[in-house]
Design a protein around this motif. Structure first.
Motif, short mmCIF file in Angstrom:
data_model
loop_
_atom_site.label_atom_id
_atom_site.label_comp_id
_atom_site.label_asym_id
_atom_site.label_seq_id
_atom_site.Cartn_x
_atom_site.Cartn_y
_atom_site.Cartn_z
N VAL A 57 47.21 67.37 67.35
CA VAL A 57 47.41 66.34 68.37
C VAL A 57 48.60 65.45 68.01
CG1 VAL A 57 46.38 64.26 69.38
CG2 VAL A 57 45.05 66.36 69.22
N LEU A 58 48.68 65.03 66.75
CA LEU A 58 49.77 64.15 66.33
C LEU A 58 51.13 64.83 66.46
CD1 LEU A 58 48.58 62.22 63.16
CD2 LEU A 58 49.17 61.27 65.38
N LYS A 59 51.20 66.08 66.02
CA LYS A 59 52.49 66.76 66.01
C LYS A 59 52.84 67.40 67.34
CE LYS A 59 52.64 67.57 61.09
NZ LYS A 59 52.71 68.51 60.01
N GLY A 60 51.85 67.58 68.21
CA GLY A 60 52.10 68.30 69.46
C GLY A 60 52.31 67.43 70.67
N LYS A 62 54.08 63.65 72.48
CA LYS A 62 55.14 62.63 72.41
C LYS A 62 54.57 61.23 72.17
CE LYS A 62 58.52 65.41 73.80
NZ LYS A 62 59.37 65.95 72.81
N THR A 63 53.25 61.09 72.26
CA THR A 63 52.62 59.79 72.07
C THR A 63 52.78 59.36 70.61
OG1 THR A 63 51.00 60.41 73.73
CG2 THR A 63 50.47 58.52 72.37
N SER A 64 53.07 58.09 70.40
CA SER A 64 53.30 57.61 69.04
C SER A 64 51.99 57.60 68.24
CB SER A 64 53.88 56.20 69.06
OG SER A 64 52.88 55.26 69.42
N MET A 65 52.16 57.60 66.92
CA MET A 65 51.01 57.57 66.03
C MET A 65 50.20 56.30 66.25
SD MET A 65 50.76 57.28 61.93
CE MET A 65 51.22 55.59 62.05
N TRP A 66 50.85 55.19 66.53
CA TRP A 66 50.16 53.92 66.72
C TRP A 66 49.30 53.95 67.98
CZ3 TRP A 66 50.12 51.50 62.39
CH2 TRP A 66 51.16 51.67 61.51
N ALA A 67 49.81 54.58 69.03
CA ALA A 67 49.02 54.70 70.26
C ALA A 67 47.81 55.60 70.01
CB ALA A 67 49.88 55.27 71.38
N ARG A 68 47.98 56.67 69.25
CA ARG A 68 46.85 57.55 68.92
C ARG A 68 45.81 56.80 68.09
NH1 ARG A 68 46.68 61.18 72.51
NH2 ARG A 68 48.42 62.58 72.47
N GLN A 69 46.27 56.00 67.14
CA GLN A 69 45.33 55.23 66.33
C GLN A 69 44.54 54.26 67.21
OE1 GLN A 69 44.63 56.52 63.63
NE2 GLN A 69 45.72 55.58 61.95
N LEU A 70 45.20 53.63 68.17
CA LEU A 70 44.53 52.72 69.07
C LEU A 70 43.51 53.46 69.94
CD1 LEU A 70 44.35 49.80 70.01
CD2 LEU A 70 46.12 50.32 71.69
N GLN A 71 43.86 54.65 70.40
CA GLN A 71 42.92 55.45 71.18
C GLN A 71 41.70 55.81 70.35
OE1 GLN A 71 45.46 58.68 72.33
NE2 GLN A 71 46.20 57.65 74.18
N LEU A 72 41.91 56.25 69.12
CA LEU A 72 40.78 56.59 68.25
C LEU A 72 39.92 55.37 67.93
CD1 LEU A 72 42.52 59.03 65.76
CD2 LEU A 72 40.72 59.59 67.37
N ALA A 73 40.57 54.23 67.70
CA ALA A 73 39.82 53.01 67.40
C ALA A 73 38.97 52.58 68.60
CB ALA A 73 40.78 51.89 67.01
N THR A 74 39.52 52.73 69.80
CA THR A 74 38.76 52.37 71.00
C THR A 74 37.51 53.23 71.14
OG1 THR A 74 40.83 51.72 72.07
CG2 THR A 74 38.93 52.08 73.51
#
Length: 143
Positions: A57-60, A62-74
């Protein structure tokens, strides 16, 4: 990669078993190794699958790592709140507040876990799941 993962699992298992053998406070009748080994294998399998998927998901995308972290945290917050509301502590939290009883040590543990999560995401984004697993295994052996 598969050979590396098997070697990591074997190494961590050897360290864990050697520590059990060094602890002579319990007799063999008091300790059953099977549930512990099964729990470790289950945790390793689910962790490996999650790490591989998260790396993809991270490498595939265009979403930034910070946005992914926020999604996971939510998602994590939603699951934790649902568990809190269904548990016995919900009334206590409603009366006294969520942060009641937090000490400086509690805040330090929260900070260490948050920084650790960011470091894991960076390791997965910049390297791969194998490197993350080796670093986690080294941490287990050293601690």
């Amino acid at each position: 990669r598969w050979i590396a993962l098997v070697l990591v699992a074997a190494g961590v298992s050897c360290v864990t078993v050697s520590r059990l053998a060094a602890d002579n406070t319990k007799t063999k009748a008091d300790v059953s190794v099977i549930p512990g080994v099964l729990a470790m294998l289950t945790a390793a399998a689910t962790s490996g699958l999650a790490a591989s998927y998260f790396e993809k998901v991270l490498k595939g995308s265009k979403t930034s790592m910070w946005a992914r972290q926020l999604q996971l945290a939510t998602c994590s917050i939603a699951i934790a709140l649902a568990g809190l509301m269904m548990g016995k502590d919900w009334q206590h939290v409603r009366r006294h507040g969520f942060f009641n009883g937090y000490t400086m040590v509690t805040w330090m543990v929260i900070t260490v876990n948050a920084v650790g999560g960011i470091l894991v995401a960076l390791a997965l984004k910049l390297a791969d799941a194998i490197v993350k697993n080796f670093s986690a295994s080294i941490a287990i052996v050293l601690t």
